[in-house]
Design a protein around this motif. Structure first.
Motif, PDB file in Angstrom:
ATOM      1  N   ASN A 141     -12.851   7.050  -2.898  1.00 37.92           N
ATOM      2  CA  ASN A 141     -11.424   7.002  -3.216  1.00 37.92           C
ATOM      3  C   ASN A 141     -10.929   8.245  -3.955  1.00 37.92           C
ATOM      4  N   TYR A 175       0.864  -1.179   0.000  1.00 38.16           N
ATOM      5  CA  TYR A 175       0.000   0.000   0.000  1.00 38.16           C
ATOM      6  C   TYR A 175       0.900   1.228   0.000  1.00 38.16           C
ATOM      7  N   PRO A 231      -5.788   5.459  -2.728  1.00 36.66           N
ATOM      8  CA  PRO A 231      -7.040   6.197  -2.578  1.00 36.66           C
ATOM      9  C   PRO A 231      -6.997   7.253  -1.479  1.00 36.66           C
ATOM     10  N   SER A 289     -14.028  -1.160  -1.833  1.00 36.26           N
ATOM     11  CA  SER A 289     -13.465  -0.203  -2.795  1.00 36.26           C
ATOM     12  C   SER A 289     -12.038   0.180  -2.428  1.00 36.26           C
ATOM     13  N   LEU A 290     -11.740   0.282  -1.140  1.00 36.97           N
ATOM     14  CA  LEU A 290     -10.380   0.578  -0.705  1.00 36.97           C
ATOM     15  C   LEU A 290      -9.421  -0.535  -1.105  1.00 36.97           C
ATOM     16  N   ARG A 308     -17.359   0.295   1.367  1.00 34.80           N
ATOM     17  CA  ARG A 308     -16.196   1.183   1.422  1.00 34.80           C
ATOM     18  C   ARG A 308     -14.920   0.370   1.530  1.00 34.80           C
ATOM     19  N   TRP A 309     -14.939  -0.676   2.343  1.00 33.99           N
ATOM     20  CA  TRP A 309     -13.764  -1.530   2.494  1.00 33.99           C
ATOM     21  C   TRP A 309     -13.427  -2.207   1.163  1.00 33.99           C
ATOM     22  N   GLN A 343     -13.131   3.101  10.500  1.00 32.70           N
ATOM     23  CA  GLN A 343     -13.032   3.920   9.292  1.00 32.70           C
ATOM     24  C   GLN A 343     -14.411   4.151   8.704  1.00 32.70           C
ATOM     25  N   GLU A 385      -9.291   8.153   1.720  1.00 30.52           N
ATOM     26  CA  GLU A 385      -9.844   7.104   2.597  1.00 30.52           C
ATOM     27  C   GLU A 385     -11.113   7.514   3.321  1.00 30.52           C
TER      28      GLU A 385
END
Length: 547
Positions: free
Chosen positions: A194, A148, A187, A176-177, A173-174, A340, A189
């Protein structure tokens, strides 16, 4: 109740009880003092020039689950050898499909070869207690998800400040991250996706003052009580929004903002808040406005990605396999618990051991970390609060002394706040190592109170992330055991700040200069005292005012 019109008599009566109650029955009572700053705060609790109101920090939702599951019924075995991550995640997924529920983990040690994901609202993962239930994590986030990198370039590992082996985030959301990380499209966050483009304007907001509990909107047809919305404030070409966050005046007006590229990427400022009442075009909010609302900032209420609400993790220890701490900014991602895009979520009675980074708040708001502890071989960020995280409470926390010496080229921070994060409170802490870390990025209106700290950490932050502090930081009843002033005594460093009830300290090691020139309009009271200030705990006293 319209909190903006709470009577001064009511506030004074409550505050007097808090202060006097804290000052009786102890040897310190004879020397306890109520500072002028507190008496002033009671007159203007939501608009005080140096002390922010954080009495509503933390989660306010209680989950009442109808679904219960035990991870052993899904195949988990507390033998320390069987990979139990699939079973635990199956149980969590079942609770999510049921609309919420409690997933219990009995006493014992459960090996996990994958991360644990809570992606649905109203799901609670509950062990038998941090001294009884242990999840033994064998792999890092680099192994499980991939490398990452930083969206700002270089060879840094973003696992140095993001992601957890217990990760609470909305499932979409997770997903897509992770997809962005695996495609190396590093991205943003936060709450708008993103690329920060996953939002829709709901209505414009008319001008209002910081501290107001009510606002007037152009069109309230899309708003309803209980709804969670984003207040978005954009900066203008003169950077008057950033100046406002820094307290205004000649210093912020003359500061060079244009070359702070990382800081400029943090705006618009995005503040999640629940609506409590709609009366025509008048909207009452769950919390008072964090900033002025001015037309030049194009103020809007907007949608956001689906939020995680009412979820938590309780009563367990997450123990990562013990590996040497990585060189600075090259963490592999043996990280603890991260919340998050979460609102009204929590962690309670959770210990993390041998982690790169302990507990993270990433675009998280109105969340609580309570009775949390970071132990083991030493960590980079024991606590981090970033990417526009607001109104969170971290209380009764402990950072233990590392069990092995720090390897060369590693770094220790402490309780971190950065990236325009605001109105967060750290309360009743014991820091056997670390510091009050700011990674620049103009965090503002944050409180640290009733904390004992062996101040041996260092702050971080790139120069292009801008100032260390925005306005209205407060350090209240801080006990520095090694006498180091850096990031504790901030009256000469942070604009419009308050340092109240601090023992005598001196400058050594990392010494900073103010980002802003001229009079910082800061406050210093009861300097050279130890545990004498009343109220003893600023967050507790503020919380009691509106009960």
């Amino acid at each position: 109740m319209n909190h903006g019109h709470v009577s001064r008599r009511t506030l004074l009566a409550g505050a007097t009880a808090v202060a006097l109650g804290a000052a009786t029955g102890t040897a310190a009572a004879t020397t306890a003092e109520v500072p002028t700053a507190w008496r002033e705060f009671l007159r203007t609790p939501f608009t005080h020039p140096q002390i922010p109101y954080v009495g509503r920090a933390g989660c306010r939702t209680t989950t009442r689950p109808r679904f219960f599951a035990d991870v052993t019924d899904y195949g988990a075995v507390p033998d320390g050898a069987t990979d139990c991550a699939p079973a635990i995640n199956r149980a969590i997924a079942a609770a999510g499909r049921a609309g919420g529920g409690t997933v219990t983990i009995p006493p014992g040690t459960f090996r996990i070869d994958d991360l644990i994901r809570i992606g649905a609202s109203n799901v609670v993962l509950r062990g038998a207690g941090s001294g009884r239930t242990t999840l033994h994590a064998t792999k890092s986030l680099t192994e499980l998800i991939g490398v990452y990198g930083s969206r700002y370039g270089g060879d840094k590992s973003a696992w140095s400040w993001a992601g957890g082996l217990i990760w609470l985030a909305p499932q979409a959301r997770w997903d897509s991250l992770v997809a962005a990380i695996r495609s190396r499209a590093w991205p943003f966050e936060g709450w708008t996706g993103n690329k920060r483009d996953e939002w829709t304007a709901l209505t414009a907001v008319e001008p209002a003052r910081q501290g107001s509990w009510t606002i007037t909107v152009a069109d309230a047809s899309a708003l309803h009580p209980g709804g969670l919305v984003l207040l978005r404030l954009c900066d203008d070409q003169s950077h008057t929004l950033l100046q406002h966050m820094a307290g205004g005046g000649p210093g912020p007006a003359s500061y060079s903002w244009d070359d702070k590229t990382k800081l400029l990427s943090y705006v618009p400022y995005e503040w999640p808040v629940r609506i409590t009442r709609v009366r025509g075009r008048r909207i009452t909010l769950e919390r008072p406005l964090p900033l002025d609302v001015r037309p030049e900032w194009n103020p809007q209420l907007a949608t956001h990605v689906a939020a995680l609400t009412g979820s938590g993790v309780e009563g367990l220890t997450l123990e990562a396999v013990e590996t040497p701490q990585s060189p600075h900014l090259l963490d592999k991602g043996y990280n603890g618990v991260v919340l998050q895009c979460a609102y009204d979520c929590w962690a309670d009675d959770v210990t993390v051991t041998h982690v790169d980074n302990g507990f993270g708040l990433v675009a998280a708001s109105a969340c609580t970390l309570r009775r949390t502890r970071v132990t083991g071989r030493g960590s980079h960020h024991p606590y981090f609060c970033r990417e526009g995280s607001h109104d969170n409470l971290i209380e009764d926390f402990t950072i233990e002394r590392r069990t092995v010496p720090a390897p060369p080229n590693t770094q220790l921070h402490g309780i971190n706040v950065e990236g325009l994060s605001s109105y967060n409170a750290w309360s009743r802490g014991e820091m056997q190592m670390g510091t009050f870390d700011s990674h620049r990025g103009l965090p503002f209106a944050n409180v640290r109170t009733d904390i004992t700290v062996n101040n041996d950490g260092r702050h971080g932050g790139d120069a292009n992330a801008g100032p260390l502090f925005g306005a209205r930081f407060t350090h209240w009843n801080i006990r520095v055991t090694n006498g180091r002033a850096g990031l504790m005594k901030i009256d000469g460093l942070a604009p419009r700040s308050a340092t109240v009830g601090l023992n005598t300290v001196s400058e050594f090691d990392q010494i900073d200069v103010p980002d802003f020139t001229g009079d910082l309009r800061s406050r210093l009271e009861l300097y050279g005292t130890t545990d004498a200030v009343r109220p003893r705990n600023l967050y507790d006293a503020q919380r009691e005012l509106l009960r």
